[in-house]
Structure formats: structure tokens, C-alpha cells
Motif scaffolding. Structure first.
Motif, short mmCIF file in Angstrom:
data_model
loop_
_atom_site.label_atom_id
_atom_site.label_comp_id
_atom_site.label_asym_id
_atom_site.label_seq_id
_atom_site.Cartn_x
_atom_site.Cartn_y
_atom_site.Cartn_z
N HIS B 46 0.84 -1.20 0.00
CA HIS B 46 0.00 0.00 0.00
C HIS B 46 0.88 1.26 0.00
CE1 HIS B 46 -3.22 2.75 0.97
NE2 HIS B 46 -2.51 3.19 2.00
N GLU B 47 1.89 1.26 0.87
CA GLU B 47 2.75 2.45 1.00
C GLU B 47 3.53 2.69 -0.30
OE1 GLU B 47 2.68 -0.13 3.15
OE2 GLU B 47 1.43 0.90 4.64
N GLU B 48 4.02 1.59 -0.86
CA GLU B 48 4.80 1.69 -2.10
C GLU B 48 3.90 2.24 -3.22
OE1 GLU B 48 6.17 -2.18 -3.18
OE2 GLU B 48 7.78 -1.43 -4.47
N PHE B 49 2.66 1.77 -3.26
CA PHE B 49 1.75 2.22 -4.30
C PHE B 49 1.44 3.71 -4.13
CE2 PHE B 49 -2.51 2.96 -6.09
CZ PHE B 49 -2.21 2.70 -7.42
N ARG B 50 1.27 4.14 -2.88
CA ARG B 50 0.98 5.56 -2.64
C ARG B 50 2.10 6.43 -3.23
NH1 ARG B 50 -3.16 5.11 -3.02
NH2 ARG B 50 -4.73 4.44 -1.56
N GLN B 51 3.33 5.97 -3.01
CA GLN B 51 4.49 6.71 -3.52
C GLN B 51 4.50 6.70 -5.06
OE1 GLN B 51 6.62 8.45 -1.99
NE2 GLN B 51 8.60 8.46 -3.09
#
Lengths: 226, 440
Positions: B46-51
Motif C-alpha cells: 500500500h505504502e509503495e503504491f501511494r508513492q
């Protein structure tokens, strides 16, 4: 969306014709294959004559292979299956992926049957796929106009084959009525004169068989583009 | 997950049933090929996708501003950020589009951005595709089938559903629609991406049209019915190259296209998705300048990095490229689909010398990049897990807002030594999972 282009009408009509051609000729072939067991070589000659396809076959064995599976034989059932696929593949948005998948399955199964030693065993699956295609078309094809055009193609082909293969007159009458019913629901251009003559031959002529050549000509020119 | 892998063959069988194929020309003949699917997904947290999402939106917004500028005021050239040579000699620059304002000022509605994940854990942009990027349909249908095959896999993992791509696409089309039906225009079934054209038409409820189904009358575009009825077209998602759109504007000798379509577009009476002329922004030479564009138009630092790139056009870069050619990858800016990509370390001494001379002579034609040591991905080869190179094509849709599809097409090389992942060169594909923030 409710609008169908001329090109798609053409594909729908011919998809109906070719799927029906494969379905009926396969079923007829099942009977021929059975008769080959007891009968001598050359049984296919009469069949070719009736379908008006060239008799290029040299033996029962070669007939089975070439007529069923011949990739280079334009009259083979497989070639007709390919034509059905060629018309179906451009109609995904009209037919839906679900319905289209049965044509794909029928083609793939047909191709894989080529190497089998018991073709009829496997080809039953092609017949099943085609029946599923027709069931799917009734259930999933949203546009009534599309279904009607598809079925016009189917019943033109069915009637054509019934006449050529000398089906019983009652069968011809039944198929003729199905065609009329569908044709009346479309906006396809058709010749009322051809339809009237076809009706006369099938329903009222005392000796309809003597007019079958004319009936086939009427059927061939019944629906036209433009 | 094990369940999914065990059923890879069955999944591929269902894909074949649904005609998940691409076309390829070999020896002048058209062949349809299945696009092999590997069940081990690429997983993005999720965090990687947000970035990634932040970076991709930023990049596509800047590219859209660039296109508005280039076909308008050209401030970025006047301000000396991009040399004009790079813009006007690009084959993607179309002078016929000068001064045209597309509906809602959107040029790139569907952007396919190719990225790789480096061994340093950083995502690098390899390429922007702003013309007619293809590939979204494959992970869409793969997910549909995978969920059927192993509901438990998706029950036990918090994977964001990616099957809303068609709805996102339809919203994008509707946003720019000038009033009329949406159509997807295909060059026909012998196009490499025909499966996608027909599948997206079905899923978005658009009409799949060929050139002959469409015509221009009184400065409007219409779809022609077999009963001589006509329906106005408000948006055309064309899957045909710019030069074949309108023979009256581009190639007069072309037998395909819709005569006078560009007149309709110029008057704002139809939206063309993606807009003609976008090629100037995804040119391999312009790629070098995208980080500069982001700073120029948005006054922001780029979130995502370009692969380190050199332009032999600049003397300093040319010297570096010529001195280090054997460790660089050279790309011909005019080529696409994995063609025209040359790895310096694979060239013989003679070829290396020839290449250097070519770069000297035609310095604008090439870019050079450092070979990124990107992470390998696990792929099933029979019963065995092997490591292969893979990239990610992310899809960014620009409508009322710019949005990133929470998925993407992960393509992998089937050859152990190859960096080339294109389907046309035998690659396969994977689903791309974006994990939800809500853990199961």
C-alpha cells in the motif's frame, strides 16, 4: 447502443450461417461415418454432389481426414469452423466474451481432434460447444436485432442444407417458418419475390423436389446488402 | 497463492477460451499467439503504491501541461528548458495540431508508464507511452479468472480489486465526451492488440468501430447504422496511429482513417482519446527532459526517477557515451516495442566501433542509458521457480482527476539472459497486486 453497422450485420449473418453449417454437416457426417463401416468405397460421392462441392476425395479414409479436418480444403468442416470464428472474433462487443468463448472452444477442440484416432468421440464436444453458443446467444446477446440477424443466417443455412440433403417436407416447412419469423423482425433488405416463390415451392407445390434448384436460387438471393 | 500456482495451466486454458491473445507478423503472415500468464503476482504494498501514485500523477500532469504548451504558447522552449530541436524534429510532433485545444485540455487520457524496480529498491521510469498504450485488458481478465480459480488466495490477502479499470476508462471517456456515443476505433482484427480493443469495447459499453463505420457530415462525426440511421459520436478512443486518423490531414495515400475527422476535432465537436500529436511527449529524446518539465510546470521535485540517461546531442554526454558505450544501453528514438534497443556489452569490437560512428553522425537519433540492475522476479518454468527480468506498465487515467489504476501489466522475459520483456518478443505477463491498507 442500439445501432449496428453494415459490416457487423454481415458478420452476424455469416456467423449464423457458418456455425449452422458446421453443426449440421457434422451431425450428418456422423451418419455417413457409421455407414462407411458396411458400405464400399466412394460413399461420399453422392454427398458431395448434393452439397455441390467438388469430389476431390480418393478413398473413404482420405474423405474422413480431408473433409473433416483439411486446412487447405475450402469445403472441409474445419474450414467452415474457421470462417465461423473469423466472423465471431470481430463481434465481441455484440456477442459478449461469454458467448464468443464457445466459438473459440469449438475451434480449439476441432483443431485438437485432428490427430485423434476416434474423431467422432472428440467432435461431439464441438457440437456441444455450438449448442452452448446458440444457448448463450439467446441468453447473453442483449440486442434483439443482433439475435434476429444471427438467426436469419442460421435458418437460411439450415433450410439450404435441408433442401440439399433431401430432408422431409415437414422439416422444410418447419425451417421455412422459422426463417420467416426471424426475417420479419429484422430490417434486413430482402427480396419479397424470392420469399414468396420459396413459400410456394415449400408449402404448395405438388412436386416440390422438382423445384429444389429454383428454391436454392431463391434462398441464395433472398437477403442482400445495401 | 500455492493454489493459484498449481492451477496455472487451467488459468491459461481459460485465457485461451476467452481469446486472450495478441497478434504478431512473422514472415509477412499474421499469427495469433496466446500471451503466457504466470500465476506468481507482482506484489506492491500500500505504502509503495501511494508513492508510485504520487509520482505517476505528477509525471502525467506535467506531460499534459507540456503538450498544452507545445501546441500552444511554447513557453518551455522560450524559457530555454528544452531545446527546440528536440521538439520540432521529433517524428511525434504534428504541426497539424498547432493551436488545437482538445476538450477539457487533456491530451493524454490514458498513459502507460513503464517502470522497473531497481535492486536498490527504487522505481525507475523507463518510458512514457502517451499514444495508444496497450495492455490493461490482460491483468483485468487474469484477475477475473484467478479469483474464480482460487477465492481463498484473495480471501486471505488484502488485494485491491483491479476490475474497475473499465469503469475508470468509461468515466475518462465520458468526462471529455462532447455529446454523443463513445466508440473504440480499431484498425481491425489483424492488429496486434485486437483482443484488447474488442474486450474494452465490451467492458466499457462502447461501440467497436472500424474506419468504414464512421463518417463526417457537417463537421460532426457519426456512426453509421445498417438501417441508414446515424448516431453522433462524442468521443472516439482510437487504437490507430496518428498518421492513419485522417487522410485529408495526414497521409493522403492512406486507405484507412476517417476523412475530415481532424476538422471535427479542431472545432471541438469530438474528443479524440488520446489526442493526436502526443508522440512529441513520449519521444525517447524528450524523456530526458521530463524531470525538468516537472520542475518547470509544477515547481516540484520529481517523485520518480528516470533511468540515468545521456543525450549524445550534448557534447559532454556524447563524450561520456562514446567512452562508455560497452556498458550502456542504446535506444533508437524512432523505434518501439523493444526494437532498436542495443546493449553495448553484447556488441563485438567492430559493431561497437560502427555504433560509435553512427552516434557521431546522427547524435539526435539515439539516447544512451545506464543498464539498471533491476530486481528479478520469480516465474514458474514447469514445476520450477526461476528468476526473470520484469517491468511494470502502470496505467494513469486523466479525466476529471488524474488517477492511477491500482494494478498494472507486469511483463517478464522468458529468456534467462534477456532484458526485453515485450510480448511481441515472446514475453509473458503477471497480475500486479496492490495491497490494501486494510490488512486481513
Amino acid at each position: 447502443m442500439g445501432i449496428i453497422s453494415m459490416e457487423k450485420v454481415d458478420h452476424l449473418y455469416w456467423l449464423g450461417r457458418y456455425t449452422e453449417r458446421v453443426y449440421t454437416t457434422l451431425r450428418v457426417f456422423f451418419h455417413i461415418y457409421d455407414r462407411i463401416i458396411e458400405q464400399p468405397e466412394g460413399i461420399y460421392g453422392k454427398y458431395c454432389e448434393r452439397l455441390n462441392i467438388p469430389n476431390i476425395y480418393t478413398s473413404n479414409r482420405q474423405f474422413v481426414q480431408s473433409y473433416l479436418f483439411g486446412e487447405d480444403n475450402p469445403d472441409s468442416v474445419y474450414s467452415n469452423m474457421r470462417r465461423a470464428y473469423d466472423n465471431a472474433i470481430v463481434l465481441r462487443d455484440e456477442l459478449s466474451s461469454t458467448v464468443l468463448s464457445y466459438v473459440q472452444l469449438a475451434l480449439d477442440t476441432f483443431a485438437s481432434c485432428r490427430k485423434t484416432t476416434a474423431p467422432l468421440l472428440e467432435l461431439q464436444q464441438v457440437i456441444d460447444d455450438l449448442l452452448a453458443f446458440w444457448g448463450g446467444a439467446d441468453d447473453y446477446v442483449e440486442e434483439e436485432d443482433c439475435r434476429n440477424i444471427l438467426k436469419c443466417g442460421k435458418y437460411v443455412e439450415r433450410l439450404d442444407l435441408c433442401i440439399r440433403l433431401d430432408y422431409h417436407e415437414k422439416d422444410l416447412e418447419k425451417e421455412y417458418r422459422k426463417l420467416c419469423n426471424r426475417l420479419g423482425k429484422t430490417n434486413l433488405n430482402y427480396s419479397p419475390q424470392s420469399l414468396a416463390r420459396l413459400e410456394e415451392i415449400i408449402l404448395r407445390e405438388e412436386d416440390p423436389k422438382s423445384h429444389y434448384g429454383e428454391a436454392l436460387a431463391c434462398l441464395g438471393g433472398l437477403i442482400y446488402a445495401g | 497463492m500455492r493454489e493459484l500456482i498449481e492451477h496455472t495451466e487451467g488459468i491459461n486454458r481459460l485465457m485461451a477460451r476467452y481469446g486472450v491473445k495478441f497478434g504478431i507478423y512473422k514472415g509477412g503472415e499474421f499469427h495469433e499467439q496466446l500471451f503466457p500468464f504466470d500465476a506468481i503476482p507482482r506484489v506492491i504494498t500500500h505504502e509503495e503504491f501511494r508513492q508510485l501514485e504520487r509520482g505517476l500523477i505528477q509525471r502525467v500532469d506535467a506531460l499534459n501541461l507540456f503538450l498544452n504548451d507545445i501546441y500552444g504558447e511554447k513557453k518551455i522552449i522560450a524559457d530555454g528548458v528544452i531545446p527546440e530541436e528536440f521538439v520540432f524534429i521529433s517524428s511525434g510532433y504534428l504541426p497539424q495540431c498547432e493551436g488545437i485545444k482538445p476538450p477539457k485540455n487533456i491530451y493524454s487520457h490514458i498513459s502507460g508508464i513503464d517502470l522497473v524496480l531497481g535492486k536498490d529498491g527504487e522505481w525507475y521510469i523507463l518510458e512514457d507511452n502517451l499514444r495508444i498504450p496497450s495492455g490493461a485488458s490482460y491483468p483485468m481478465i487474469a484477475r477475473e479468472i484467478c479469483r474464480r480459480v482460487s477465492p481463498a488466495t484473495f480471501g486471505n490477502n488484502s488485494v485491491v480489486d483491479n476490475r474497475q479499470y473499465a469503469a475508470m476508462l468509461r468515466e475518462t471517456l465520458d468526462w471529455v465526451n462532447t455529446g454523443g456515443v463513445p466508440v473504440i476505433m480499431t484498425p481491425g482484427r489483424y492488429n496486434a492488440a485486437y483482443f484488447e480493443h474488442s474486450y474494452l469495447a465490451e467492458r466499457t459499453g462502447s461501440a467497436l468501430a472500424s474506419c468504414t463505420d464512421l463518417f463526417v457530415e457537417d463537421n460532426y462525426l457519426y456512426y453509421k447504422d445498417y438501417r441508414d440511421r446515424k448516431q453522433k459520436v462524442g468521443v472516439i478512443y482510437r487504437r490507430i496511429s496518428d498518421e492513419y486518423l485522417d487522410p485529408m490531414t495526414f497521409l493522403p495515400e492512406s486507405l484507412i482513417g476517417i476523412p475530415n475527422l481532424m476538422d471535427v476535432y479542431r472545432r471541438g465537436n469530438v474528443a479524440i482519446v488520446n489526442a493526436p500529436g502526443n508522440g512529441v511527449a513520449d519521444d525517447k529524446g524528450i524523456y530526458y527532459f521530463v524531470p525538468k518539465m516537472i520542475r518547470y510546470y509544477l515547481d516540484q521535485e520529481p517523485v520518480l526517477k528516470n533511468a540515468p540517461t545521456y543525450l549524445p546531442f550534448y557534447e559532454e554526454d556524447k563524450k561520456y557515451v562514446l567512452d562508455n558505450l560497452e556498458k550502456l544501453v542504446i535506444k533508437d528514438v524512432a523505434e518501439a516495442g523493444g526494437y532498436g534497443v542495443i546493449f553495448g556489452n553484447e556488441l563485438s569490437r567492430e559493431r561497437l566501433q560502427e555504433m560509435k560512428e553512427l552516434i557521431e553522425r546522427e547524435s539526435r537519433r539515439f539516447i544512451a542509458q545506464e543498464v539498471i540492475d533491476f530486481q528479478d522476479m520469480e516465474v514458474m518454468d514447469g514445476d520450477e521457480k526461476v528468476l526473470r527480468k520484469a517491468d511494470l506498465r502502470a496505467f494513469v487515467l486523466s479525466g476529471e482527476k488524474t488517477r492511477v489504476w491500482p494494478s498494472g501489466l507486469t511483463r517478464f522475459s522468458r529468456n534467462a539472459d534477456s532484458f526485453v520483456v515485450n510480448s511481441s518478443q515472446g514475453g509473458g505477463f503477471k497480475d500486479t497486486w496492490v495491497l490494501s491498507q486494510w490488512k486481513k
